[in-house]
Scaffold this motif. Structure first.
Motif, PDB file in Angstrom:
ATOM      1  N   TRP A 127       0.827  -1.211   0.000  1.00 34.70           N
ATOM      2  CA  TRP A 127       0.000   0.000   0.000  1.00 34.70           C
ATOM      3  C   TRP A 127       0.858   1.256   0.000  1.00 34.70           C
ATOM      4  N   VAL A 128       2.014   1.187   0.629  1.00 33.40           N
ATOM      5  CA  VAL A 128       2.925   2.333   0.601  1.00 33.40           C
ATOM      6  C   VAL A 128       3.434   2.540  -0.821  1.00 33.40           C
ATOM      7  N   ILE A 129       3.844   1.430  -1.466  1.00 36.47           N
ATOM      8  CA  ILE A 129       4.345   1.526  -2.843  1.00 36.47           C
ATOM      9  C   ILE A 129       3.279   2.106  -3.772  1.00 36.47           C
ATOM     10  N   ARG A 130       2.085   1.569  -3.703  1.00 33.39           N
ATOM     11  CA  ARG A 130       1.028   1.954  -4.647  1.00 33.39           C
ATOM     12  C   ARG A 130       0.326   3.261  -4.270  1.00 33.39           C
ATOM     13  N   ASP A 131      -0.093   3.377  -3.016  1.00 33.58           N
ATOM     14  CA  ASP A 131      -0.936   4.518  -2.623  1.00 33.58           C
ATOM     15  C   ASP A 131      -0.145   5.752  -2.219  1.00 33.58           C
TER      16      ASP A 131
END
Length: 153
Positions: free
Chosen positions: A24-28
């Motif tokens: 989620w850190v990578i994507r969002d």
């Protein structure tokens, strides 16, 4: 809470809870969408990234556990194995829908780093955790063999 994350060779300070999944850190947060969400329980491999060079499922890796670790996504994977895999994937036209392929490639690069000439049994064992809904498994296996040939020179 601000967490310093070494991603693709750069330090990113992200303001997230330490138990936030890396995916989620990578994507969002960092807006890198090559790493995919597939199942959320580390069973499909779509979210595979490298942590300190080893393939890991980012959906189950807490960002707070990554202090000092180097995370690499499909956007930045490089090196001789990565280049051989990318070339083989293109030569053999592996991709069908493409959704799982970033995870497949990241896992294949890790595999060739461990064994630059894997046999079918090792390929099936290592790649078995990466699901392909289009069932391109025979093309993936063939591409890994082709990448091994490229590495051999």
């Amino acid at each position: 809470m601000a967490i310093a994350l070494n991603l693709n060779g750069e330090t990113h300070n992200v303001d997230v809870s330490p138990d936030t999944p890396l995916l989620w850190v990578i994507r969002d947060e960092l807006k890198l969408t090559g790493t995919k969400y597939g199942c959320g329980i580390a069973q499909c491999g779509a979210c595979t990234v490298h942590i300190d060079g080893a393939a890991v499922r980012s959906c189950q890796m807490a960002v707070g556990d990554l202090e000092g670790a180097a995370v690499t996504t499909i956007e930045a994977v490089e090196g001789t194995a990565a280049e051989a895999v990318k070339q083989a994937w293109q030569e053999l036209d592996v991709v069908q829908c493409g959704f799982c392929q970033s995870g497949q490639i990241m896992q294949a690069v890790d595999l060739l780093g461990i064994d630059p000439a894997p046999d079918d049994d090792l390929i099936d064992s290592v790649m078995g955790g990466n699901a392909c809904r289009c069932a391109t498994y025979t093309r993936i296996r063939a591409a890994i063999h082709r990448a091994a040939d490229i590495l051999e020179g």
